[in-house]
Design a protein around this motif. Structure first.
Motif, PDB file in Angstrom:
ATOM      1  N   LEU A 220       0.685  -1.347  -0.149  1.00  0.00           N
ATOM      2  CA  LEU A 220       0.359   0.160   0.264  1.00  0.00           C
ATOM      3  C   LEU A 220       0.903   1.293  -0.218  1.00  0.00           C
ATOM      4  CD1 LEU A 220      -3.061   0.339   0.349  1.00  0.00           C
ATOM      5  CD2 LEU A 220      -2.780   1.410   2.602  1.00  0.00           C
ATOM      6  N   SER A 221       0.622   2.536  -0.456  1.00  0.00           N
ATOM      7  CA  SER A 221       1.153   3.285  -0.781  1.00  0.00           C
ATOM      8  C   SER A 221       0.813   4.665   0.921  1.00  0.00           C
ATOM      9  CB  SER A 221       0.711   4.103  -2.412  1.00  0.00           C
ATOM     10  OG  SER A 221       1.585   5.629  -2.033  1.00  0.00           O
ATOM     11  N   PRO A 222       1.656   4.755   0.788  1.00  0.00           N
ATOM     12  CA  PRO A 222       1.405   5.986   2.122  1.00  0.00           C
ATOM     13  C   PRO A 222       0.699   7.062   1.671  1.00  0.00           C
ATOM     14  CG  PRO A 222       3.833   5.285   2.797  1.00  0.00           C
ATOM     15  CD  PRO A 222       3.254   4.858   0.768  1.00  0.00           C
ATOM     16  N   GLU A 223       0.605   7.450  -0.027  1.00  0.00           N
ATOM     17  CA  GLU A 223       0.072   8.326   0.025  1.00  0.00           C
ATOM     18  C   GLU A 223      -1.360   8.080  -0.313  1.00  0.00           C
ATOM     19  OE1 GLU A 223       0.975   9.620  -4.134  1.00  0.00           O
ATOM     20  OE2 GLU A 223      -0.332  11.569  -3.397  1.00  0.00           O
ATOM     21  N   PHE A 224      -1.664   7.194  -0.699  1.00  0.00           N
ATOM     22  CA  PHE A 224      -3.418   6.055  -0.197  1.00  0.00           C
ATOM     23  C   PHE A 224      -3.434   6.428   1.321  1.00  0.00           C
ATOM     24  CE2 PHE A 224      -6.702   2.856   0.147  1.00  0.00           C
ATOM     25  CZ  PHE A 224      -7.401   3.249  -1.032  1.00  0.00           C
ATOM     26  N   MET A 225      -2.971   6.230   2.206  1.00  0.00           N
ATOM     27  CA  MET A 225      -3.253   6.477   4.149  1.00  0.00           C
ATOM     28  C   MET A 225      -3.761   7.366   3.953  1.00  0.00           C
ATOM     29  SD  MET A 225       0.167   4.411   5.154  1.00  0.00           S
ATOM     30  CE  MET A 225      -0.009   2.553   5.389  1.00  0.00           C
ATOM     31  N   LYS A 226      -2.811   8.734   3.403  1.00  0.00           N
ATOM     32  CA  LYS A 226      -2.970  10.158   4.108  1.00  0.00           C
ATOM     33  C   LYS A 226      -3.825  10.344   2.994  1.00  0.00           C
ATOM     34  CE  LYS A 226      -1.222  14.444   3.549  1.00  0.00           C
ATOM     35  NZ  LYS A 226      -0.996  15.526   3.153  1.00  0.00           N
ATOM     36  N   TYR A 227      -4.101  10.610   1.943  1.00  0.00           N
ATOM     37  CA  TYR A 227      -6.019  10.688   1.013  1.00  0.00           C
ATOM     38  C   TYR A 227      -7.012   9.662   2.022  1.00  0.00           C
ATOM     39  CZ  TYR A 227      -9.390   8.488  -1.876  1.00  0.00           C
ATOM     40  OH  TYR A 227     -11.229   8.312  -2.041  1.00  0.00           O
ATOM     41  N   PRO A 240      -6.118   6.497  10.167  1.00  0.00           N
ATOM     42  CA  PRO A 240      -7.215   5.701  10.650  1.00  0.00           C
ATOM     43  C   PRO A 240      -6.484   3.958  10.755  1.00  0.00           C
ATOM     44  CG  PRO A 240      -6.425   6.593   7.872  1.00  0.00           C
ATOM     45  CD  PRO A 240      -5.364   7.231   9.022  1.00  0.00           C
ATOM     46  N   SER A 241      -7.417   3.610  11.195  1.00  0.00           N
ATOM     47  CA  SER A 241      -7.329   2.212  12.084  1.00  0.00           C
ATOM     48  C   SER A 241      -6.794   0.721   9.675  1.00  0.00           C
ATOM     49  CB  SER A 241      -8.601   1.317  12.170  1.00  0.00           C
ATOM     50  OG  SER A 241      -9.023   1.209  11.594  1.00  0.00           O
ATOM     51  N   THR A 242      -5.931   0.529  10.142  1.00  0.00           N
ATOM     52  CA  THR A 242      -6.108  -0.780   9.349  1.00  0.00           C
ATOM     53  C   THR A 242      -6.761  -1.410   8.918  1.00  0.00           C
ATOM     54  OG1 THR A 242      -3.507  -1.612  10.365  1.00  0.00           O
ATOM     55  CG2 THR A 242      -4.325  -3.412   8.538  1.00  0.00           C
ATOM     56  N   GLY A 243      -8.145  -1.738   9.679  1.00  0.00           N
ATOM     57  CA  GLY A 243      -9.167  -2.182   9.236  1.00  0.00           C
ATOM     58  C   GLY A 243     -10.053  -1.245   8.490  1.00  0.00           C
ATOM     59  N   PHE A 244      -9.975   0.245   8.807  1.00  0.00           N
ATOM     60  CA  PHE A 244     -10.826   1.251   7.385  1.00  0.00           C
ATOM     61  C   PHE A 244      -9.992   1.215   6.562  1.00  0.00           C
ATOM     62  CE2 PHE A 244     -12.217   5.518   6.440  1.00  0.00           C
ATOM     63  CZ  PHE A 244     -13.398   5.036   6.437  1.00  0.00           C
ATOM     64  N   LEU A 245      -8.456   1.264   6.612  1.00  0.00           N
ATOM     65  CA  LEU A 245      -7.488   1.813   5.175  1.00  0.00           C
ATOM     66  C   LEU A 245      -7.963   0.467   4.597  1.00  0.00           C
ATOM     67  CD1 LEU A 245      -4.062   2.316   6.826  1.00  0.00           C
ATOM     68  CD2 LEU A 245      -5.512   3.990   5.411  1.00  0.00           C
ATOM     69  N   THR A 246      -8.660  -0.658   5.119  1.00  0.00           N
ATOM     70  CA  THR A 246      -8.537  -2.775   4.135  1.00  0.00           C
ATOM     71  C   THR A 246     -10.076  -1.808   3.721  1.00  0.00           C
ATOM     72  OG1 THR A 246      -7.496  -3.187   5.600  1.00  0.00           O
ATOM     73  CG2 THR A 246      -8.957  -4.752   4.329  1.00  0.00           C
ATOM     74  N   PHE A 247     -10.864  -1.407   4.744  1.00  0.00           N
ATOM     75  CA  PHE A 247     -12.722  -1.187   3.640  1.00  0.00           C
ATOM     76  C   PHE A 247     -12.164  -0.487   2.237  1.00  0.00           C
ATOM     77  CE2 PHE A 247     -16.148   1.976   4.198  1.00  0.00           C
ATOM     78  CZ  PHE A 247     -17.025   1.536   3.436  1.00  0.00           C
ATOM     79  N   ALA A 248     -11.148   1.320   2.578  1.00  0.00           N
ATOM     80  CA  ALA A 248     -11.233   2.397   2.015  1.00  0.00           C
ATOM     81  C   ALA A 248     -11.002   1.319   0.621  1.00  0.00           C
ATOM     82  CB  ALA A 248     -10.910   3.070   2.604  1.00  0.00           C
ATOM     83  N   LEU A 249      -9.286   0.856   0.613  1.00  0.00           N
ATOM     84  CA  LEU A 249      -9.409  -0.150  -0.469  1.00  0.00           C
ATOM     85  C   LEU A 249      -9.745  -0.779  -1.402  1.00  0.00           C
ATOM     86  CD1 LEU A 249      -6.380  -1.197  -1.500  1.00  0.00           C
ATOM     87  CD2 LEU A 249      -5.900  -2.456  -0.835  1.00  0.00           C
ATOM     88  N   SER A 250     -10.901  -1.577  -0.181  1.00  0.00           N
ATOM     89  CA  SER A 250     -11.932  -2.805  -1.277  1.00  0.00           C
ATOM     90  C   SER A 250     -12.375  -1.456  -2.133  1.00  0.00           C
ATOM     91  CB  SER A 250     -12.682  -3.251  -0.278  1.00  0.00           C
ATOM     92  OG  SER A 250     -13.355  -2.347   0.471  1.00  0.00           O
ATOM     93  N   LEU A 251     -12.997  -0.143  -1.766  1.00  0.00           N
ATOM     94  CA  LEU A 251     -13.891   0.408  -2.622  1.00  0.00           C
ATOM     95  C   LEU A 251     -12.965   0.420  -4.191  1.00  0.00           C
ATOM     96  CD1 LEU A 251     -14.915   3.192  -0.675  1.00  0.00           C
ATOM     97  CD2 LEU A 251     -15.994   1.077  -0.616  1.00  0.00           C
ATOM     98  N   PHE A 252     -12.035   0.372  -3.939  1.00  0.00           N
ATOM     99  CA  PHE A 252     -11.205   0.991  -5.393  1.00  0.00           C
ATOM    100  C   PHE A 252     -10.401  -0.817  -6.095  1.00  0.00           C
ATOM    101  CE2 PHE A 252     -10.566   4.106  -2.721  1.00  0.00           C
ATOM    102  CZ  PHE A 252     -10.386   5.781  -3.904  1.00  0.00           C
ATOM    103  N   LEU A 253     -10.505  -1.707  -5.208  1.00  0.00           N
ATOM    104  CA  LEU A 253     -10.046  -2.985  -6.494  1.00  0.00           C
ATOM    105  C   LEU A 253     -11.737  -3.993  -6.132  1.00  0.00           C
ATOM    106  CD1 LEU A 253      -7.109  -4.035  -3.331  1.00  0.00           C
ATOM    107  CD2 LEU A 253      -7.325  -3.209  -5.554  1.00  0.00           C
TER     108      LEU A 253
END
Ligand SMILES: *[C@@H]1O[C@H](CO)[C@@H](O)[C@H](O)[C@H]1NC(C)=O
Ligand SMILES: *[C@@H]1O[C@H](CO)[C@@H](O)[C@H](O)[C@H]1NC(C)=O
Ligand SMILES: *[C@@H]1O[C@H](CO)[C@@H](O)[C@H](O)[C@H]1NC(C)=O
Length: 311
Positions: A220-227, A240-253
Motif C-alpha cells: 500500500l502507498s503511504p499516499e493512499f493512507m493520507k488520502y 486510520p485503522s488498518t481495518g478502515f484502510l482495508t475497507f477504503a482500499l476495497s472500494l478501489f479493488l
C-alpha cells in the motif's frame, strides 16, 4: 413493375425498421450506460452520489510500484504515524530493496464497464462468533482478511476463502501461496522485514519459510493512507485503522463491497473472534474507531455497500 415497387417499398420499410431498431438499441445502450457506466454490476460503487464518485476518482494510486513512489511531503506525513527516525533517502533505499524481490508493478485491473467484482471485507470482530456467515462470505468473488484473521476452526462463521490478506510485520501470519499479501507499511524497517520474510534461508536460516508467494505481494502507498485520512475521515484521529484502510482500499479493488466483522460485539466489547482481549477498555487506540464505523454504516444506508453487523 408494381410488384417490384412494392418489393422495394417492403425492403425500404424493413430497412427503416432496421435503422430504427439500431437507433433505439444504441440509444437504449447509451441511456443504460449513462445510468451505470462504471462497472458491470447492477449497482456500482461510483454510480449515483456525485460526492462519493468524486471522492473515489480523485484518489491517488493505491499501491507502490517502481514507478509510483511518494514525495518527501507524503513521507513527512507518514513518518509521524509510528515515529519513524530514518530519513527519506533511507526510506527510498528500503523500498528499492523490496522491489528487487516482488513484482515491479501491482497486478490489479482498473474498473471497467464489463467487470463486476464482488468482495467481502472480513474484519476480526468478536461479533462474527456464532454468525454463521461462512457460506455467505465464501460466496463472494474476492475475500479480504486482515492481520491475524484466520479461518481454521472458525469456518462456519468466517468462511474458508482468502484472496487478499492485509498485514504489517507485527500482525503477520504465514499465507497460502495462492493468497495475495497486501502489506501496509508504517515504517521503513517494514520493507526490510518483508524482504527478509520473502528470502528465507539467505542468512543460513534453514527452517524459516516464505511468508507468502513472492509473485503475489503488493504494498500500500503511504499516499493512499493520507488520502483516506483526509477524504474519508476528515483527518479525525491520529491516522486510520488498518481495518478502515482495508475497507477504503476495497472500494478501489472491487465494484461491490460487503463488510463483515467490524465494530464491537453485542455486549459492546471490542475483541477478536479468535481470542479474548484482556483489556476490555482497549477500544481503538489512535484510530477514530466510532467515526470509521459510522462512515461504513452511512454508506450502507445509502446502499453503496452492504454492512453485516453480526451478533
Ligand atoms: C540519511 O540518513 C543516512 C543514515 O541512515 C545518512 O548517512 C544520510 O546522510 C542522511 N541523508 C540526509 C539527506 O540527511
Ligand atoms: C504452492 O504450493 C504448492 C504446494 O503447497 C506447490 O505445489 C506449488 O508449486 C506452489 N506454487 C507456487 C507458485 O509457489
Ligand atoms: C464483555 O464484557 C463484559 C464486561 O467486561 C464481560 O462480562 C463479558 O464476558 C464480555 N463478553 C465477551 C463475549 O467477551
Amino acid at each position: 413493375m408494381v410488384c417490384k415497387l412494392r418489393k422495394i417499398r417492403v425492403i425500404a420499410s424493413l430497412l427503416s425498421i432496421c435503422v430504427a431498431a439500431v437507433f433505439l438499441t444504441s440509444s437504449w445502450n447509451y441511456l443504460r450506460l449513462q445510468k451505470s457506466s462504471y462497472c458491470g454490476c447492477n449497482q456500482c460503487l461510483t454510480d449515483g452520489d456525485p460526492c462519493i464518485r468524486e471522492r473515489i476518482i480523485s484518489a491517488p494510486k493505491p499501491f507502490l510500484s517502481i514507478k509510483n513512489k511518494i514525495t518527501e511531503d507524503i513521507f513527512n506525513w507518514w513518518k509521524r504515524l509510528q515515529g519513524e527516525k530514518r530519513n527519506f533517502t533511507y526510506y527510498n533505499e528500503a523500498v528499492d530493496t523490496v522491489f528487487k524481490v516482488i513484482p515491479p508493478f501491482p497486478d490489479f485491473a482498473e474498473p471497467s464497464p464489463d467487470r463486476c467484482k464482488i468482495c467481502a471485507v472480513v474484519g476480526n470482530s468478536a461479533n462474527l462468533k456464532g454468525s454463521r456467515y461462512g457460506p455467505l462470505i465464501d460466496f463472494h468473488d474476492i475475500v479480504i482478511r486482515i492481520n491475524r484473521g484466520r479461518t481454521k476452526g472458525y469456518e462456519a462463521d468466517v468462511g474458508t476463502k482468502t484472496t487478499y490478506h492485509i498485514m504489517y510485520p507485527e500482525s503477520a501470519t504465514y499465507l497460502e501461496n495462492t493468497t495475495r499479501l497486501i502489506m501496509f507499511p508504517f515504517k521503513s524497517s517494514d520493507f526490510l522485514w518483508l524482504m527478509k520474510k520473502l528470502n528465507p534461508g539467505e542468512n543460513g536460516a534453514v527452517n524459516s519459510k516464505l511468508i507468502a508467494n513472492k509473485n503475489l505481494v503488493t504494498i500500500l502507498s503511504p499516499e493512499f493512507m493520507k488520502y483516506v485520512h483526509e477524504a474519508w475521515l476528515g483527518n479525525k484521529g491520529y491516522y486510520p485503522s488498518t481495518g478502515f484502510l482495508t475497507f477504503a482500499l476495497s472500494l478501489f479493488l472491487c465494484d461491490e463491497v460487503t463488510v463483515f466483522g467490524f465494530g464491537a460485539d453485542s455486549d459492546g466489547n471490542w475483541s477478536h473472534y479468535f481470542e479474548r482481549l484482556g483489556n476490555k477498555n482497549l477500544k481503538t487506540g489512535a484510530h477514530p474507531g466510532g467515526y470509521e464505523y459510522d462512515v461504513m454504516v452511512q454508506l450502507d444506508k445509502k446502499k453503496k455497500i452492504r454492512f453485516f453487523k453480526g451478533w
